[in-house]
Scaffold this motif. Structure first.
Motif, PDB file in Angstrom:
ATOM      1  N   GLU A 216       6.805  -6.731  -0.709  1.00 37.33           N
ATOM      2  CA  GLU A 216       5.344  -6.719  -0.684  1.00 37.33           C
ATOM      3  C   GLU A 216       4.802  -8.031  -0.110  1.00 37.33           C
ATOM      4  OE1 GLU A 216       1.662  -6.573  -3.936  1.00 37.33           O
ATOM      5  OE2 GLU A 216       3.685  -5.913  -4.514  1.00 37.33           O
ATOM      6  N   THR A 232       6.606  -0.818   5.805  1.00 37.00           N
ATOM      7  CA  THR A 232       6.387   0.067   4.659  1.00 37.00           C
ATOM      8  C   THR A 232       7.219   1.332   4.783  1.00 37.00           C
ATOM      9  OG1 THR A 232       4.127  -0.755   4.314  1.00 37.00           O
ATOM     10  CG2 THR A 232       4.655   1.418   3.416  1.00 37.00           C
ATOM     11  N   THR A 293       4.180   8.808  -1.912  1.00 34.82           N
ATOM     12  CA  THR A 293       2.751   8.871  -1.577  1.00 34.82           C
ATOM     13  C   THR A 293       2.354   7.738  -0.635  1.00 34.82           C
ATOM     14  OG1 THR A 293       2.273   9.892  -3.727  1.00 34.82           O
ATOM     15  CG2 THR A 293       0.428   8.898  -2.550  1.00 34.82           C
ATOM     16  N   THR A 294       2.888   6.527  -0.882  1.00 31.02           N
ATOM     17  CA  THR A 294       2.535   5.377  -0.045  1.00 31.02           C
ATOM     18  C   THR A 294       3.048   5.548   1.376  1.00 31.02           C
ATOM     19  OG1 THR A 294       2.566   3.901  -1.956  1.00 31.02           O
ATOM     20  CG2 THR A 294       2.751   2.874   0.217  1.00 31.02           C
TER      21      THR A 294
END
Length: 419
Positions: A216, A232, A293-294
């Motif tokens: 992150e 990501t 989901t991300t």
């Protein structure tokens, strides 16, 4: 058509003349070449190549010229000639791999064994192959670059040495299998090779496992939104670079009520310094990877539902294939910034490929088994997964000790709940 290229020294003086052509005249065939001291000789040879249909003229031996038939029969047993024929005749392999084999032969094997007789037990024995392997172990090769732009030199990795030894062994095995046999045995089978890297890395490089917080932090330090989305997706899926940069909307599918990435294509080398989109490296690399989901949101932001069916998500500034080195430079800047801000441990030097390793680490630390990780990463063998990530299973020791203790004391071992 064959052509003549002048070879010059640093002063700009012509030192030799090289005749170059593609074998058989095909645009995708490997380059061939012969060098001459004077231009008239080069012109004569060029015409002979053209007359032979862009092949070596009959009776001509590279570096030696035209030889008599008797000499030519013996010359076919010279390792350089024999190995070249074996690789060129090999079936069931892609052209870029065939050319890679020839490059490795020219660079690492021919300088030592090129003029040897493939039939000779003196030329090819444990006493000649062991010193060659030892020389490779001390050879420094370029593996990345330093911050100042200079090459980073490291000893050749055990994996590379094993690959080169395997190439030599495969050719000598053909000599053993020849009808009639040219050799009684393959001396490479007696060679003790260096152990694989202790860290078990797929590519022979050191692995840096990143925590989710460190990932992150690095992503937050990236200047481009497209780079943040790339990191990501890579961390969230564990895809290889060639698979990741070949992604397009056509690769995102609905299956079983969930969004998945269908890994059915990847960037591959064409053998001439270029790339093309083809099938992934192995059968098990062709897989479907469920996404979170991300990751789904990142793909939507990248263009799912908006871009053309086969438009690439990740490209260079001009829309071309995104080179690893291009992203790597920007990645390094983000890593340095993350270290300076205390978002990454100061001793860590991760590469973009470590996002794949860290993806596997996150799964294993959450209790997912190696078989699941193998399938998700597309490893051909569970052994690769185990060698690379098996040490991340601390509970395995506890389970093993409990089982052994139960067997020693006559108790019934407890079954650990999985999943």
């Amino acid at each position: 058509m064959a052509s003549i290229v002048q070879r010059k020294n640093r002063a700009g003086e012509v030192t030799s003349y090289q005749v170059k052509w593609r074998d058989g005249g095909s645009r995708t065939a490997s380059w061939q070449g012969e060098t001459f001291d004077d231009e008239p000789s080069a012109e004569l040879f060029r015409d002979a190549v053209n007359d032979a249909g862009q092949h070596w003229p009959p009776g001509w031996v590279k570096g030696r010229g035209f030889i008599a038939q008797g000499e030519q029969d013996e010359d076919r047993f010279r390792f350089r000639v024999y190995a070249t024929k074996v690789i060129n005749d090999r079936t069931g392999i892609e052209e870029h791999y065939r050319r890679a084999c020839m490059r490795e032969l020219e660079t690492w094997i021919f300088p030592t064994f090129g003029e040897c007789d493939v039939r000779s037990v003196e030329h090819f024995s444990s006493d000649t192959i062991r010193p060659w392997v030892r020389k490779l172990e001390t050879t420094l090769v370029r593996r990345g670059g330093m911050p100042d732009g200079s090459p980073k030199m490291k000893p050749m990795s055990p994996k590379t040495i094993r690959n080169l030894h395997g190439l030599l062994s495969g050719i000598l095995k053909e000599a053993v299998r020849s009808e009639p046999p040219l050799r009684g045995r393959n001396p490479c089978e007696l060679t003790r090779l260096p152990r694989a890297d202790d860290d078990g890395a797929e590519d022979g490089e050191d692995i840096e496992f990143l925590t989710p917080k460190e990932v992150e932090g690095i992503i937050a330090c990236m200047e481009r939104r497209s780079d943040q989305l790339l990191a990501t997706v890579k961390y969230g899926t564990g895809l290889r670079w060639g698979e990741l940069t070949a992604l397009a909307p056509m690769c995102v599918i609905e299956s079983g009520g969930h969004r998945r990435i269908r890994v059915r294509r990847a960037w591959k080398k064409d053998g001439d310094g270029g790339y093309y989109i083809g099938k992934p490296k192995t059968k098990k690399s062709r897989r479907s990877v469920r996404i979170s989901t991300t990751v789904d949101a990142a793909l939507v932001e990248l263009g799912v539902g908006r871009l053309g069916h086969d438009t690439l998500f990740f490209t260079g500034d001009s829309g071309q294939r995104l080179h690893y080195s291009t992203f790597h430079d920007r990645w390094n800047r983000a890593v340095k910034k993350a270290r300076n801000q205390g978002l990454l441990m100061s001793e860590k030097r991760p590469t973009p490929h470590d996002l794949r390793h860290s993806h596997a680490s996150a799964l294993i630390s959450a209790g997912h088994g190696l078989t699941y990780v193998q399938r998700r990463l597309g490893h051909e063998s569970i052994q690769t997964t185990s060698d690379t990530y098996g040490h991340l299973l601390p509970e395995a020791d506890d389970d093993a000790m409990a089982t052994i203790e139960a067997s020693l004391t006559g108790q019934r071992s407890q079954l650990r709940r999985v999943g």
